[in-house]
Design a protein around this motif. Sequence first.
Motif, PDB file in Angstrom:
ATOM      1  N   TYR A 243      12.505   4.447  -1.689  1.00  0.00           N
ATOM      2  CA  TYR A 243      11.379   5.018  -0.732  1.00  0.00           C
ATOM      3  C   TYR A 243      10.916   6.614  -2.181  1.00  0.00           C
ATOM      4  N   THR A 244      11.730   6.671  -2.435  1.00  0.00           N
ATOM      5  CA  THR A 244      11.195   7.477  -3.870  1.00  0.00           C
ATOM      6  C   THR A 244      11.073   6.999  -5.536  1.00  0.00           C
ATOM      7  N   GLY A 245      11.407   5.881  -5.393  1.00  0.00           N
ATOM      8  CA  GLY A 245      11.241   5.416  -7.357  1.00  0.00           C
ATOM      9  C   GLY A 245       9.679   4.519  -6.288  1.00  0.00           C
TER      10      GLY A 245
ATOM     11  N   ASP B 281      11.058  -2.744   3.144  1.00  0.00           N
ATOM     12  CA  ASP B 281      11.740  -2.351   1.982  1.00  0.00           C
ATOM     13  C   ASP B 281      12.993  -3.649   2.250  1.00  0.00           C
ATOM     14  N   PRO B 282      14.094  -2.973   0.741  1.00  0.00           N
ATOM     15  CA  PRO B 282      15.023  -4.768   1.278  1.00  0.00           C
ATOM     16  C   PRO B 282      15.384  -4.314   1.999  1.00  0.00           C
TER      17      PRO B 282
ATOM     18  N   TRP C 200      -1.180  -0.762  -4.521  1.00  0.00           N
ATOM     19  CA  TRP C 200       0.000  -1.017  -3.974  1.00  0.00           C
ATOM     20  C   TRP C 200       0.090  -2.945  -4.107  1.00  0.00           C
ATOM     21  N   ARG C 201      -1.154  -3.455  -3.567  1.00  0.00           N
ATOM     22  CA  ARG C 201      -0.513  -4.685  -3.202  1.00  0.00           C
ATOM     23  C   ARG C 201       0.270  -5.643  -4.419  1.00  0.00           C
ATOM     24  N   ASP C 202      -0.658  -4.801  -6.287  1.00  0.00           N
ATOM     25  CA  ASP C 202      -0.272  -5.709  -7.538  1.00  0.00           C
ATOM     26  C   ASP C 202       1.104  -4.168  -7.827  1.00  0.00           C
TER      27      ASP C 202
ATOM     28  N   ALA D 246       6.939  -5.841  -8.181  1.00  0.00           N
ATOM     29  CA  ALA D 246       7.856  -5.613  -8.044  1.00  0.00           C
ATOM     30  C   ALA D 246       9.460  -5.828  -7.464  1.00  0.00           C
ATOM     31  N   GLY D 247       8.774  -7.514  -6.637  1.00  0.00           N
ATOM     32  CA  GLY D 247       9.100  -7.936  -5.889  1.00  0.00           C
ATOM     33  C   GLY D 247       9.178  -7.842  -4.630  1.00  0.00           C
ATOM     34  N   VAL D 248       8.660  -7.043  -4.272  1.00  0.00           N
ATOM     35  CA  VAL D 248       8.576  -6.441  -2.585  1.00  0.00           C
ATOM     36  C   VAL D 248       8.005  -7.389  -1.691  1.00  0.00           C
ATOM     37  N   ALA D 249       8.243  -7.797  -0.841  1.00  0.00           N
ATOM     38  CA  ALA D 249       8.182  -8.660   0.384  1.00  0.00           C
ATOM     39  C   ALA D 249       6.759  -7.895   0.942  1.00  0.00           C
ATOM     40  N   HIS D 250       5.285  -8.937   1.121  1.00  0.00           N
ATOM     41  CA  HIS D 250       4.520  -8.404   1.230  1.00  0.00           C
ATOM     42  C   HIS D 250       3.909  -8.908   1.622  1.00  0.00           C
ATOM     43  N   GLY D 251       2.468  -8.669   2.868  1.00  0.00           N
ATOM     44  CA  GLY D 251       1.509  -9.753   2.300  1.00  0.00           C
ATOM     45  C   GLY D 251       0.293  -9.670   1.974  1.00  0.00           C
TER      46      GLY D 251
END
Length: 317
Positions: A23-25, A119-120, A92-94, A99-104
């Motif tokens: 959340y901070t990084g 989030d993880p 943010w999508r990029d 970062a390998g964050v699950a996203h739509g």
Amino acid sequence: MRLAGIHHVTAITADAPGNLHFYTGLLGMRLVKKTVNQDDVRAYHLFYADGIAAPGTDLTFFDWPVGPRVPGSHDLVRTGLRVAGSDALAWWRDRFARAGVAHGVVEERDGRAVLDFEDPEGQRLCLVDDGGAGDSHPWQASPVPMPYQIRGLGPLVMSVPDLRPSERVLTEVLGLVHRRGYRGPATVDGPPVQTEVFSTPDAGPEGELHVRLEPHLRPAAQGAGSVHHIAFRTPDADYEAWAERLRRMGVPSSGPVDRYYFRSLYLREPNGILVEIATDGPGFATDEPPDRLGETLALPPFLEPRRREIEAGLKPL
């Protein structure tokens, strides 16, 4: 007596260090208060917000050693975080992809561009383009460039099997206004579901609660990745009147609770979702200077005599 928007959202993590890092990084939010759950001092209570810790920007977490959430209804199923403009969503999508964050994908929902992500621990979140309306307070030290920083909370999404009991509490007790309805994506695999939008009287997305009707789902089970409760803002001067209103209407509630940084009232709407009414003040600078928020373990005065015991029971962040 008019609620002024969303005050905060409190969720659950089982990994406080990882939560802080994400959340901070990655999201670039400011840790504005590092304290403990006042009812369970073995658990951190971490508050992330904008640059000045303004009410309506706080996403907070209890750190409990629990298993993952079990999805379902009777639950808060997605937390909106507002950003300004379609350029921000593309950025943010990029960032999520790298970062390998699950996203739509960036898509339109209820007339706004949105980007769902997790989030993880599977906490369901969504970036929402609010058009840049209203005040914003960037955090100068954020790793996220100012034009793309998270501006605040909203809308929030909850899932219920039956609208009618919830609607009565939202409108007749809390004074929310029914704005519109739309067909939206299901919370689990399946066809789109009907969603009804309620909001505080004078707010835009920062005061919206979207209620999904999903009678086919089993009740959710809370765990890591769940939302614990949501809170709406009230001016400090209206707090006692809200307590009296709930008492007069015969609504079961916690009664007045002083959280030191704000004062609270808690009630459950008929589907079991915990709702809080919280004052804007006195705020997080009550016990720390504004430029040093979140740097040390802060304890309200009634817990200060137990500081040594509390610190010994917490794992380092």
